[in-house]
Design a protein around this motif. Structure first.
Motif, PDB file in Angstrom:
ATOM      1  N   ILE A  92       0.856  -1.191   0.000  1.00 60.83           N
ATOM      2  CA  ILE A  92       0.000   0.000   0.000  1.00 60.83           C
ATOM      3  C   ILE A  92       0.888   1.236   0.000  1.00 60.83           C
ATOM      4  O   ILE A  92       1.926   1.267   0.670  1.00 60.83           O
ATOM      5  N   GLY A 110      -5.477  -2.655   0.769  1.00 56.29           N
ATOM      6  CA  GLY A 110      -4.721  -3.300  -0.296  1.00 56.29           C
ATOM      7  C   GLY A 110      -5.527  -3.592  -1.537  1.00 56.29           C
ATOM      8  O   GLY A 110      -4.964  -4.015  -2.557  1.00 56.29           O
ATOM      9  N   CYS A 167      -8.054   1.392   2.822  1.00 57.36           N
ATOM     10  CA  CYS A 167      -7.547   0.884   1.549  1.00 57.36           C
ATOM     11  C   CYS A 167      -7.498  -0.639   1.567  1.00 57.36           C
ATOM     12  O   CYS A 167      -8.003  -1.290   0.638  1.00 57.36           O
TER      13      CYS A 167
END
Length: 468
Positions: A99, A124, A122
């Motif tokens: 990330i 990933g 997020c």
């Protein structure tokens, strides 16, 4: 999953009207960029990539010095062609996995919890944007959502937004987290087909949408975390908001502040119970105040420990620098006193007005109440050090130490030429200049015999002659 942090710090900051790079202007005594790096250092990223440009040599040197142990890497953006172009410069040093968290170097008050929340959002496999709703969103990119209000469809820069889009109050803060491999692909496809002819990082949102990648949003706990600085006025406003937040936290812990609007912490300040701080005080570096400490108005205190019950009277300047300063329990310091690096005061020591202490230890009960200097000295218990007396500790090349035993009385206007030792219980007559040790328990006097001259007259001024 590996984490890379990219911090954009290339801008010139034209509106700052300064030769200093914008990110090096200070909030709470530290460069804005140093705040960001200090915060993100707690996230344990594999690397932190600083994108520099204007004043790059200065920025890189200052940050490398401030964070010698941090995994910093520097890349340069020259010329500056937009936020997307800035992050493109980091692509060669980014891995192909993990990330990437992108932050702004001129947004100094971002909290680690907010940055971590963005990384977590997020996960990933999503593009996560840090957004916030502002009463006045002027200048920010607007967040465009679908009809349900759940999905983020795009970010529209203020200059490119329609009147309807400018009415949107949810804005993009300039910070995001993305899967690194996807981000590198998006960056390679950016164009500058917009009103400013720049490469916008925000265009990656549409690319993520086109690839079917979810675009999510996270928000900070407080607006102050995402406020950037573009002018001296904004810098001053953010400083006051930050200081008020620190003052509020201390007052919630029981510290009494005479006026939280006239209070500055430029480092860390730890306080015990029933601490009382008057107006216009500045605390720098690391300062610890014990229980029932009282700090008078207009004091500056840096790198010091002040123990329980001590009173620092108004207009006192304490600067511990690297060596630190210690003020013992129940001691009284000031007003208009100066404690320099290495000053170590025991219990119930008195340091009065216009007294300076440097690299000296004063044992319990010692007093220097008026107009005196103690440098490179060891002072015993219950010493009374007279007004106008000094230790002459410097010979022009080297510093030398003065040792004053316990229960010594030094009269007014004495000069103690180091190295010298005054034995326990010695008394030094006022006006003496000593270059040899004074024995314990005796009166030592060194001064010229007093003489009066009968018939002596003070010189008189001659009247000026009148011109012809």
């Amino acid at each position: 999953m590996s984490l890379s942090i990219v911090i954009m710090a290339a801008g010139k900051g034209t509106r700052m009207k300064s030769a200093r790079p914008k990110v090096l202007h200070k909030i709470a005594g530290r460069p804005m960029l140093a705040h960001v790096i200090g915060t993100t250092s707690t996230l344990h990223a594999q690397q932190q990539v600083l994108i520099t440009g204007h004043g790059a040599d200065m920025v890189e040197a200052d940050m490398a010095k401030a964070f010698p142990e941090a995994p910093l890497r520097f890349v340069r953006q020259e010329p500056q062609l937009g936020t997307g172009h800035a992050v493109q410069q980091a692509v060669p040093v980014l891995p192909d996995e993990g990330i990437t968290l992108i932050l702004n170097g001129d947004t100094p008050l971002i909290q680690a919890s907010t940055a971590q929340a963005l990384v977590d959002a997020c996960g990933g496999d999503k593009l996560a944007l840090l957004t916030i709703t502002l009463a006045d969103p002027t200048g920010y990119g607007r967040i465009v959502r679908d009809a349900s209000g759940e999905r983020v469809l795009a970010i529209v820069e203020h200059k490119d937004a329609s009147p309807e889009q400018r009415a949107i109050r949810e804005v993009y803060t300039g910070m995001m987290a993305a899967p690194t491999a996807r981000l590198k692909g998006w960056l390679s496809r950016l164009t500058n087909d917009n009103a400013q002819g720049e490469y916008y990082l925000t265009d990656v949102v549409a690319m993520a949408q086109a690839e079917g990648l979810a675009v999510v949003a996270a928000q900070p706990q407080d607006e102050v975390e995402v406020l950037g600085v573009n002018s001296p006025a904004q810098l001053a406003e953010l400083e006051r908001r930050h200081q008020l937040a620190q003052a509020t936290t201390l007052m919630e812990q029981g510290v009494r502040l005479a006026d939280p609007a006239r209070f500055d912490v430029r480092g860390t300040l730890q306080c015990g119970r029933d601490v009382d701080i008057d107006v216009n005080c500045v605390f720098e570096g690391t300062v610890t105040l014990g229980d029932e400490v009282r700090i008078g108005a207009n004091c500056v205190i840096r790198n010091a420990r002040i123990d329980a019950g001590a009173v620092i009277h108004p207009f006192t300047h304490i600067d511990g620098d690297k060596d630190g300063v210690t003020v013992g329990e129940g001691s009284l310091v000031g007003p208009f006193a100066r404690l320099r690096p290495g000053a170590q005061l025991g219990r119930e020591v008195h340091i009065g007005n216009f007294v300076e202490v440097k690299n000296s230890t004063l044992a319990d009960g010692a007093k220097a109440n008026h107009l005196a200097y103690l440098g490179d000295a060891t002072v015993g218990e219950r010493v009374n050090y007279g007004a106008g007396s000094i230790t002459a500790n410097y010979d022009g090349a080297n510093k030398h130490r003065t040792v004053i035993g316990q229960d010594v009385h030094v009269g007014s206007n004495c000069v103690l030429i180091a190295p010298i030792t005054l034995g326990d219980g010695a008394t030094i007559g006022g006006g003496s200049t000593l270059s040899k040790d004074a024995p314990a328990g005796q009166l030592t006097v060194s001064r010229a015999r007093q003489v009066s001259l009968p018939g002596w007259q003070r010189p008189q001024k001659h009247p000026k002659k009148q011109g012809g």
